[in-house]
Design a protein around this motif. Structure first.
Motif, mmCIF file in Angstrom:
data_model
loop_
_atom_site.group_PDB
_atom_site.id
_atom_site.type_symbol
_atom_site.label_atom_id
_atom_site.label_comp_id
_atom_site.label_asym_id
_atom_site.label_seq_id
_atom_site.Cartn_x
_atom_site.Cartn_y
_atom_site.Cartn_z
ATOM 1 N N THR A 1 0.834 -1.209 0.000
ATOM 2 C CA THR A 1 0.000 0.000 0.000
ATOM 3 C C THR A 1 0.864 1.252 0.000
ATOM 4 O OG1 THR A 1 -1.801 -1.130 1.147
ATOM 5 C CG2 THR A 1 -1.758 1.275 1.275
ATOM 6 N N VAL A 2 1.872 1.274 0.879
ATOM 7 C CA VAL A 2 2.777 2.428 0.920
ATOM 8 C C VAL A 2 3.480 2.592 -0.424
ATOM 9 C CG1 VAL A 2 4.878 3.361 1.970
ATOM 10 C CG2 VAL A 2 3.132 2.300 3.411
ATOM 11 N N LYS A 3 3.944 1.491 -0.985
ATOM 12 C CA LYS A 3 4.650 1.543 -2.271
ATOM 13 C C LYS A 3 3.754 2.139 -3.363
ATOM 14 C CE LYS A 3 7.318 -1.447 -5.426
ATOM 15 N NZ LYS A 3 6.506 -1.561 -6.646
ATOM 16 N N ALA A 4 2.506 1.671 -3.429
ATOM 17 C CA ALA A 4 1.584 2.157 -4.456
ATOM 18 C C ALA A 4 1.266 3.635 -4.252
ATOM 19 C CB ALA A 4 0.302 1.324 -4.430
ATOM 20 N N GLU A 5 1.044 4.024 -3.003
ATOM 21 C CA GLU A 5 0.730 5.432 -2.722
ATOM 22 C C GLU A 5 1.921 6.337 -3.030
ATOM 23 O OE1 GLU A 5 -2.551 4.771 0.889
ATOM 24 O OE2 GLU A 5 -0.456 5.244 1.367
ATOM 25 N N ALA A 6 3.117 5.882 -2.692
ATOM 26 C CA ALA A 6 4.313 6.679 -2.970
ATOM 27 C C ALA A 6 4.533 6.825 -4.477
ATOM 28 C CB ALA A 6 5.533 6.030 -2.319
ATOM 29 N N GLU A 7 4.319 5.745 -5.207
ATOM 30 C CA GLU A 7 4.498 5.797 -6.657
ATOM 31 C C GLU A 7 3.439 6.684 -7.313
ATOM 32 O OE1 GLU A 7 4.707 1.721 -7.904
ATOM 33 O OE2 GLU A 7 6.826 1.541 -7.324
ATOM 34 N N ALA A 8 2.228 6.691 -6.748
ATOM 35 C CA ALA A 8 1.172 7.555 -7.277
ATOM 36 C C ALA A 8 1.551 9.026 -7.130
ATOM 37 C CB ALA A 8 -0.145 7.272 -6.561
ATOM 38 N N GLU A 9 2.342 9.341 -6.110
ATOM 39 C CA GLU A 9 2.798 10.717 -5.896
ATOM 40 C C GLU A 9 4.114 11.012 -6.612
ATOM 41 O OE1 GLU A 9 2.995 11.807 -1.788
ATOM 42 O OE2 GLU A 9 0.959 11.115 -1.346
ATOM 43 N N GLY A 10 4.706 9.994 -7.221
ATOM 44 C CA GLY A 10 5.971 10.182 -7.921
ATOM 45 C C GLY A 10 7.182 10.206 -7.021
ATOM 46 N N LEU A 11 7.029 9.766 -5.778
ATOM 47 C CA LEU A 11 8.163 9.786 -4.859
ATOM 48 C C LEU A 11 9.278 8.856 -5.321
ATOM 49 C CD1 LEU A 11 6.424 9.858 -1.346
ATOM 50 C CD2 LEU A 11 7.163 11.769 -2.780
ATOM 51 N N HIS A 12 8.899 7.730 -5.912
ATOM 52 C CA HIS A 12 9.919 6.779 -6.372
ATOM 53 C C HIS A 12 10.817 7.404 -7.430
ATOM 54 C CE1 HIS A 12 6.857 6.566 -9.413
ATOM 55 N NE2 HIS A 12 7.448 5.608 -10.099
ATOM 56 N N LEU A 13 10.247 8.266 -8.250
ATOM 57 C CA LEU A 13 11.043 8.933 -9.278
ATOM 58 C C LEU A 13 12.026 9.911 -8.643
ATOM 59 C CD1 LEU A 13 8.238 9.626 -11.904
ATOM 60 C CD2 LEU A 13 9.878 7.725 -11.844
ATOM 61 N N ARG A 14 11.565 10.600 -7.594
ATOM 62 C CA ARG A 14 12.449 11.545 -6.921
ATOM 63 C C ARG A 14 13.631 10.819 -6.272
ATOM 64 N NH1 ARG A 14 9.824 15.820 -2.843
ATOM 65 N NH2 ARG A 14 8.159 15.542 -4.380
ATOM 66 N N PHE A 15 13.340 9.662 -5.655
ATOM 67 C CA PHE A 15 14.421 8.892 -5.052
ATOM 68 C C PHE A 15 15.392 8.383 -6.118
ATOM 69 C CE2 PHE A 15 11.356 8.301 -1.448
ATOM 70 C CZ PHE A 15 12.157 8.868 -0.463
ATOM 71 N N ARG A 16 14.856 7.856 -7.188
ATOM 72 C CA ARG A 16 15.725 7.328 -8.251
ATOM 73 C C ARG A 16 16.579 8.433 -8.860
ATOM 74 N NH1 ARG A 16 11.117 3.450 -10.996
ATOM 75 N NH2 ARG A 16 11.510 1.574 -9.721
ATOM 76 N N GLU A 17 15.987 9.593 -9.078
ATOM 77 C CA GLU A 17 16.739 10.717 -9.642
ATOM 78 C C GLU A 17 17.871 11.148 -8.719
ATOM 79 O OE1 GLU A 17 13.621 13.507 -10.197
ATOM 80 O OE2 GLU A 17 12.842 12.536 -12.015
ATOM 81 N N ALA A 18 17.683 10.914 -7.412
ATOM 82 C CA ALA A 18 18.724 11.260 -6.441
ATOM 83 C C ALA A 18 19.772 10.166 -6.311
ATOM 84 C CB ALA A 18 18.093 11.529 -5.078
ATOM 85 N N GLY A 19 19.563 9.037 -7.016
ATOM 86 C CA GLY A 19 20.530 7.945 -6.989
ATOM 87 C C GLY A 19 20.214 6.848 -5.993
ATOM 88 N N PHE A 20 19.026 6.891 -5.386
ATOM 89 C CA PHE A 20 18.608 5.846 -4.456
ATOM 90 C C PHE A 20 18.047 4.643 -5.216
ATOM 91 C CE2 PHE A 20 18.911 9.353 -1.670
ATOM 92 C CZ PHE A 20 18.757 8.949 -0.355
ATOM 93 N N GLU A 21 18.131 3.478 -4.604
ATOM 94 C CA GLU A 21 17.439 2.295 -5.117
ATOM 95 C C GLU A 21 16.047 2.249 -4.516
ATOM 96 O OE1 GLU A 21 19.382 -1.495 -5.062
ATOM 97 O OE2 GLU A 21 21.377 -0.581 -5.142
ATOM 98 N N TRP A 22 15.033 2.083 -5.360
ATOM 99 C CA TRP A 22 13.639 1.959 -4.932
ATOM 100 C C TRP A 22 13.301 0.469 -4.940
ATOM 101 C CZ3 TRP A 22 9.977 4.584 -2.591
ATOM 102 C CH2 TRP A 22 8.634 4.236 -2.751
ATOM 103 N N ARG A 23 13.028 -0.095 -3.747
ATOM 104 C CA ARG A 23 12.959 -1.539 -3.622
ATOM 105 C C ARG A 23 11.570 -2.013 -3.210
ATOM 106 N NH1 ARG A 23 18.220 -3.630 -4.013
ATOM 107 N NH2 ARG A 23 17.682 -5.499 -2.822
ATOM 108 N N GLU A 24 11.434 -3.317 -3.031
ATOM 109 C CA GLU A 24 10.145 -3.922 -2.702
ATOM 110 C C GLU A 24 9.945 -3.989 -1.189
ATOM 111 O OE1 GLU A 24 8.003 -4.579 -4.969
ATOM 112 O OE2 GLU A 24 9.215 -4.640 -6.794
ATOM 113 N N PRO A 25 8.692 -4.006 -0.713
ATOM 114 C CA PRO A 25 8.413 -3.974 0.727
ATOM 115 C C PRO A 25 8.989 -5.161 1.501
ATOM 116 C CG PRO A 25 6.441 -3.438 -0.526
ATOM 117 C CD PRO A 25 7.455 -3.926 -1.516
#
Length: 465
Positions: free
Chosen positions: A381-405
């Protein structure tokens, strides 16, 4: 007689007085995960017993699951056996399991509140020490051992010794950069990792009332790090708004009846606690641990202490051992200490508000080249909500790995670990020797502090960002 919230919940769940301070308690909910759930239910079956009330038991694989993108149960072979065992026993016993990569799956103490499985006034047990997290909604939740888990599953009851009560009131306005994680770390640093032993914690005061529901869960999560099995925050309108409409929350007339009951749960004005302390928020700055216990913590602007100044011989020995393991020197300034890894996740700080806080610090910046940085959402749920807000893109653009729960780097029970000798700023709850991997050096901090450390490549005061 005036009662504390803890006493109200305890008293309504006593089935029998066992004497000498012990009672047999009824359990409203039991949570199980992959490390112990399948084994406990299998042992029951071997003894010719079954789960007493399967509709009140909920399961999820979280500890021994890979967090790698695209993972399956087979991604970590040792974990696959545990997951398959949990699947088999849940199916046989009629227990609801939130399976890997399916809606509802995630870290056990993240999914229970977000699904409304845990509610104000309930008792909840799980074979995991951080079950106290769930007390953030006003429940009495505690971790149990393997033998206790078997008893709980077979009877929906558990013998427990009644603890004392310890209230900490956080008063005043929260300073800039200070989070719920900083509040509880500061409390552990002030009162010690043993201060809550034999106690049920209640967190109160104007600063706690101002916290969001997710921040209250973080506050309660580290109660066990103060020695207490139970941590609680009284339910209020923040709680009710959070729980309304969740899958397992009451609906319709039952919701209205529940609200009437829940509003009577907070400690009475004249209630007496075994211990009662006040922390002024003006005295709290962003925190970071320097040692190998959550009580070995300081404001980020502080210095590593000198063991020669320890208050006792035992503390001096503990400080010396911690500094040796952490590779730090007495008097060393914490800011500027090089960081190799950053981990944002765990049942402490992997909810949507935590990810937002970390992403806000990044603001289009990139992490230092030498830092490995992971973000592990606490649930599907957190993963889906974060992706809906584009947070995963912000993390990836900063060089972070976006992983599974999953629990991931918090406990390193899934084949993922911080390398030997590497220094990690982590949003998790324990900085014990080897907790994140053999030789790993862990500094506990808030999500915002962890994100700032990734950008700077070193421990840094998030307020500078």
């Amino acid at each position: 007689m005036s009662k504390t919230m803890f006493d109200k919940i305890w008293d309504r769940h006593v089935i029998a007085d066992l004497g000498e301070g012990w009672s047999l308690l009824y359990l409203d909910r039991i949570l199980v995960h992959d490390l112990s759930g399948g084994r406990a239910m299998a042992e029951l079956a071997e003894a010719g017993r079954h789960v007493a009330e399967p509709k009140k038991v909920f399961a999820t694989p979280d500890h021994a699951v890979s967090s790698a993108p695209g993972r399956t149960a087979a991604s970590y072979p040792k974990g696959e056996r545990l997951i398959n065992s949990l699947r088999e026993r849940c199916a046989a016993e009629g227990v609801r399991m939130f399976d890997l990569n399916k809606p509802g799956n995630g870290i056990v103490h993240v999914i229970a509140p977000e699904l409304g499985i845990v509610l104000p006034g309930l008792t909840l047990a799980c074979g995991d020490s951080h079950t106290c997290t769930n007390g953030g909604v006003g429940a009495m939740a505690f971790g149990i051992g393997a033998s206790e888990l078997g008893h709980a599953l077979a009877t929906q009851t558990l013998p427990q010794r009644r603890p004392g009560t310890f209230r900490i009131r956080f008063e005043g306005e929260r300073p800039p950069g200070v989070t719920a994680k900083d509040m509880i770390l500061a409390a552990i640093g002030r009162f010690s990792a043993a201060a809550g032993t034999g106690m049920a914690m209640e967190y109160a005061g104007s600063a706690v009332r101002a916290l969001s529901m997710e921040e209250r869960l973080t506050l309660c999560n580290l109660s066990i790090e103060m020695g207490a099995k139970v941590g609680m925050v009284a339910p209020d309108e923040v709680t009710f708004e959070y729980l309304a409409g969740r899958e397992y929350a009451p609906k319709g007339a039952a919701w209205e009846a529940a609200l009437r009951d829940w509003r009577a749960l907070p400690s009475d004005p004249g209630a007496t606690f075994t211990r009662d302390e006040v922390i002024e928020m003006r005295d709290i700055a962003p925190q970071i641990t320097w040692g190998t216990s959550p009580e070995q913590v300081s404001a980020v602007t502080g210095h590593v202490p000198d063991p020669r100044e320890a208050p006792s011989d035992a503390k001096r020995a503990a400080w010396e051992a911690a500094l040796d393991y952490m590779g730090l020197q007495p008097g060393q300034k914490l800011e500027g200490t090089r960081v190799d890894w950053v981990f944002i996740g765990s049942c402490t700080n992997s909810r949507l508000s935590d990810l937002r806080a970390a992403a806000d610090v990044l603001k289009g910046r990139k992490k230092a080249d030498h830092v490995t940085a992971w973000v592990v959402p606490g649930s599907e749920t957190v993963k889906a909500e974060a992706e809906a807000e584009g947070l995963h893109l912000r993390f990836r653009e900063a060089g972070f790995e976006w992983r599974e729960p999953g629990c991931a780097l918090c406990v390193a029970a899934n084949g993922e670990s911080v390398p030997d000798g590497a220094r990690c700023v982590s949003t998790s709850n324990r900085n014990f020797v080897g907790r994140q991997g053999t030789g790993a050096r862990t500094h506990l901090a808030s999500p915002a502090m962890a994100a700032a450390a990734a950008l700077a490549g070193a421990i840094v005061d998030v307020r500078s960002f």
